[in-house]
Design a protein around this motif. Structure first.
Motif, PDB file in Angstrom:
ATOM      1  N   ASN A 371       0.886  -1.130   0.258  1.00  0.00           N
ATOM      2  CA  ASN A 371       0.137   0.278   0.220  1.00  0.00           C
ATOM      3  C   ASN A 371       0.597   1.639  -0.120  1.00  0.00           C
ATOM      4  O   ASN A 371       0.752   1.736  -0.502  1.00  0.00           O
ATOM      5  N   MET A 372       1.703   1.025   1.036  1.00  0.00           N
ATOM      6  CA  MET A 372       2.912   2.316   1.017  1.00  0.00           C
ATOM      7  C   MET A 372       3.790   2.410  -0.783  1.00  0.00           C
ATOM      8  O   MET A 372       3.598   3.599  -0.842  1.00  0.00           O
ATOM      9  N   SER A 375       0.224   3.664  -3.613  1.00  0.00           N
ATOM     10  CA  SER A 375       0.307   5.263  -3.074  1.00  0.00           C
ATOM     11  C   SER A 375       1.536   6.241  -3.716  1.00  0.00           C
ATOM     12  O   SER A 375       0.705   7.439  -3.959  1.00  0.00           O
ATOM     13  N   SER A 417       2.959  11.823  -0.115  1.00  0.00           N
ATOM     14  CA  SER A 417       2.282  10.635  -0.258  1.00  0.00           C
ATOM     15  C   SER A 417       1.861  10.086   1.271  1.00  0.00           C
ATOM     16  O   SER A 417       0.271  10.152   1.706  1.00  0.00           O
ATOM     17  N   PHE A 418       2.827   9.878   2.427  1.00  0.00           N
ATOM     18  CA  PHE A 418       2.375   9.214   3.869  1.00  0.00           C
ATOM     19  C   PHE A 418       0.705  10.660   4.733  1.00  0.00           C
ATOM     20  O   PHE A 418       0.621  10.543   4.903  1.00  0.00           O
ATOM     21  N   GLN A 420      -1.055  12.449   2.358  1.00  0.00           N
ATOM     22  CA  GLN A 420      -2.189  12.266   2.284  1.00  0.00           C
ATOM     23  C   GLN A 420      -2.829  11.073   2.740  1.00  0.00           C
ATOM     24  O   GLN A 420      -3.885  11.458   3.083  1.00  0.00           O
ATOM     25  N   THR A 421      -1.906  10.334   3.450  1.00  0.00           N
ATOM     26  CA  THR A 421      -3.017   8.596   3.985  1.00  0.00           C
ATOM     27  C   THR A 421      -3.036   9.198   5.715  1.00  0.00           C
ATOM     28  O   THR A 421      -4.277   8.694   5.974  1.00  0.00           O
ATOM     29  N   TYR A 424      -6.486  11.565   4.734  1.00  0.00           N
ATOM     30  CA  TYR A 424      -7.329  10.990   4.543  1.00  0.00           C
ATOM     31  C   TYR A 424      -8.004   9.639   5.535  1.00  0.00           C
ATOM     32  O   TYR A 424      -9.006   9.924   6.005  1.00  0.00           O
ATOM     33  N   SER A 425      -6.789   9.571   6.403  1.00  0.00           N
ATOM     34  CA  SER A 425      -7.443   9.065   7.949  1.00  0.00           C
ATOM     35  C   SER A 425      -8.136   9.753   8.438  1.00  0.00           C
ATOM     36  O   SER A 425      -9.309   9.512   9.298  1.00  0.00           O
ATOM     37  N   LEU A 433      -4.807   3.963  11.068  1.00  0.00           N
ATOM     38  CA  LEU A 433      -3.875   4.274   9.598  1.00  0.00           C
ATOM     39  C   LEU A 433      -5.151   3.669   8.658  1.00  0.00           C
ATOM     40  O   LEU A 433      -5.262   2.978   8.782  1.00  0.00           O
ATOM     41  N   LEU A 435      -5.739   2.882   4.898  1.00  0.00           N
ATOM     42  CA  LEU A 435      -4.902   2.458   3.509  1.00  0.00           C
ATOM     43  C   LEU A 435      -5.379   2.853   2.412  1.00  0.00           C
ATOM     44  O   LEU A 435      -7.102   2.665   2.693  1.00  0.00           O
ATOM     45  N   PRO A 436      -4.594   2.959   1.425  1.00  0.00           N
ATOM     46  CA  PRO A 436      -5.700   3.667  -0.039  1.00  0.00           C
ATOM     47  C   PRO A 436      -7.184   2.099  -0.472  1.00  0.00           C
ATOM     48  O   PRO A 436      -7.858   2.334  -0.967  1.00  0.00           O
TER      49      PRO A 436
END
Length: 567
Positions: A371-372, A375, A417-418, A420-421, A424-425, A433, A435-436
């Motif tokens: 996922n990391m 993303s 990217s981190f 945005q995660t 989003y959370s 956390l 994940l996408p």
């Protein structure tokens, strides 16, 4: 009817016994055939990296020791004297470790793969995978391990040294205190004399209990069909665990003895830090009690310890004091520390084993990696389409011999990217956390991994801090620019995403603090040996995307994610 059911039961028992014996001897044969090839690749590759980079490691270390501002000149001179011994220790331990890992990986991986083949449903597939699995895959895995080790020595270690050299002048200068040098030497020697024999005695005395308690737990699960024995397909693997349990116990004793060397030597560090020889002696005594208590907890013996455990720290040292909002609080209102120390010993848990179905509920480490990286690739495509990052940035990162810590691609893209995660959370109201792929990582289902513990709690603190600040849309956009471009002000000003620096100086400082902590987390993750290889695949996929367009590069993207999943 009863006779028929009894006959079926006996046939199933005979089948399981035959399958176990077949996998046992066939796996051992595969191990004997594959081990010379895979083991030699791993041993020769790692030893070549160690010896080939040894002059560079010496030069980098000496240069860092000279340039750092955290030590005064007398202390630097004093550190130079034990450096040859430390370098010799590194050569000896790393080469010996490479030999042991090479032999163990080359032999046991094909052996275990023969048992894992019985998870297939079809009988023909079971036989095919029992023969094939663990042969070519083990050889490829040994090459991957050599590459990861080379990344660790060639990229991660220089980055760590660069952080030491560029540490701010505000850090406390460590002077040489000649008055405490004799105490440091005596405390270190006392730690070796006391901790090594006592750790050995405790480990040896408790090893029979660990052996029989482990066998009892595994046999109980076998009879009651619990834990790893719940599924019939996993019985051969669990049977192998029963046979190899004595090796696990012996390995635990050896690791306990090995770790006691470094735990004992750390007594000299305690004397220097606490400026007290008495506290160094207290540390040596307390570590024996800590180890006894630690093993009691793992083996489910009586709580605590009967040994004395004096206090050896005057005050608790925090790794970071920059926490403007929030705190390291987890579920239940308890505060945890990601860097809590514990005596090191390989002690497999003897609690009730989980079945395969129960284990599936836990988020696996490979899911987090996949996922990391997925993303990062998705956000990278978005930034490429918006002309925020350029194909030349990606190619320069691939060609660079040493990645700059603040490079846009190397650290900016993963950090963006981190972020945005995290956002989003927060917007989804997740307690962990998110994940996408909509998989949520919480304190309950996160992987049971000590290495992940060091990052999961700080990530949750960072998420809480961002949530408490209640950033406005312009402030979020400004934070995106800061984490992506870092100190590259020209590129930051050129990206007009609507981000505005807050007029309030305190709020601007809080946003800058969050960006620094995010970059620090990504910088720490980037030192992992597997990270660079995985991230390099993502960058290559982005280069292909920028050159070929979205449609033709889709297959490359799928291939890059697939390769991440398989490593």
């Amino acid at each position: 009817m009863d006779m028929l059911s009894n006959l079926q039961g006996w046939l199933k028992i005979i089948y399981v016994g035959f399958a176990f014996c077949l996998a046992f001897f066939l796996g051992a044969l595969k191990g004997l055939l594959v081990c010379p090839v895979a083991g030699l690749i791993l041993i020769i590759g790692n030893v070549g990296v160690i010896i080939g980079l040894f002059p560079a490691h010496v030069a980098w270390t000496v240069y860092t020791l000279v340039k750092t501002n955290r030590l005064d000149i007398p202390l630097k001179v004093a550190i130079f004297f034990p450096l040859p011994a430390l370098f010799g220790l590194w050569l000896g331990l790393s080469i010996a470790g490479s030999v042991l890992v090479g032999v163990g990986y080359g032999f046991f991986t094909p052996w275990v793969s023969a048992f894992e083949a019985f998870r297939n449903d079809n009988e023909c597939k079971k036989l095919f995978h029992c023969v094939v699995d663990g042969t070519w895959g083990t050889i490829k895995g040994s090459c991957t391990m050599v590459r990861d080790f080379a990344d660790l020595c060639y990229h991660s270690y220089p980055i760590f040294l660069k952080e030491i050299r560029e540490s701010p002048h505000s850090n406390e200068l460590q002077p040489l205190r000649l008055f405490h040098v004799p105490g440091c030497i005596i405390a270190g020697l006392l730690g070796l004399v006391v901790d090594i024999p006592l750790y050995t005695v405790i480990a040896v005395i408790k090893s029979p209990y660990m052996l029989f308690k482990g066998w009892f737990r595994l046999l109980h699960d076998l009879i009651s069909r619990e834990g790893p024995f719940l599924e019939t397909a996993c019985i051969p693997i669990a049977g192998l665990t029963i046979l190899l349990w004595p090796i696990v116990v012996i390995g635990s004793i050896l690791i306990a003895i090995f770790s006691s060397i470094f735990i004992g030597l750390y007594g000299s560090v305690v004397v220097y830090q606490e400026r007290s020889f008495r506290r160094g002696v207290a540390y040596v005594i307390a570590m024996v009690a800590e180890f006894d208590e630690y093993t009691n907890d793992w083996l489910y013996l009586r709580e605590g310890t009967i040994l004395p455990k004096p206090r050896y720290r005057q005050k608790k040292v925090h790794s970071s004091s920059e926490l403007p909002v929030g705190g390291n609080q987890v579920a239940g209102g308890k505060f945890t520390s990601a860097s809590a120390d514990a005596p090191a010993m390989l002690m497999p848990s003897l609690a009730h084993s989980r079945s395969v179905r129960e284990a599936i509920q836990e988020v696996k480490m490979v899911q987090i990696w996949v996922n990391m990286m997925r993303s990062c690739e998705t956000r990278g495509r978005e930034l490429l389409d918006a002309d925020v990052i350029r194909p030349t940035d990606l190619k320069d990162w691939l060609k660079a011999k040493c990645v700059n810590e603040e490079a846009i691609v190397g650290f900016g893209l993963p950090c963006y990217s981190f972020l945005q995660t995290l956002l989003y959370s927060i917007k989804a109201g997740s307690g962990g956390l998110l994940l996408p792929d909509s998989v949520e990582i919480t304190h309950l289902n996160r992987p049971n991994n000590k290495l992940l513990d060091w990052f999961f709690n700080p990530i949750m603190v960072l998420k809480e801090q961002i949530s408490v600040l209640k950033l406005t849309e312009p402030e979020v956009r400004y934070l995106e620019k800061v984490v992506l471009f870092g100190s590259t002000t020209e590129r930051m000003e050129a990206w007009d995403n609507g981000g505005l620096l807050p007029e309030d100086a305190l709020r601007a400082a809080q946003i800058q603090g969050i960006s620094r902590r995010m970059i620090g987390l990504i910088r720490s993750v980037s030192k992992f040996p597997t990270y660079r290889r995985r991230f390099r695949q993502v960058v290559k996929a982005l280069v292909s995307y920028s050159e070929s367009g979205p449609e033709t590069s889709r297959s490359n993207s799928i291939r890059s994610v697939f390769s991440v999943e398989n490593v």
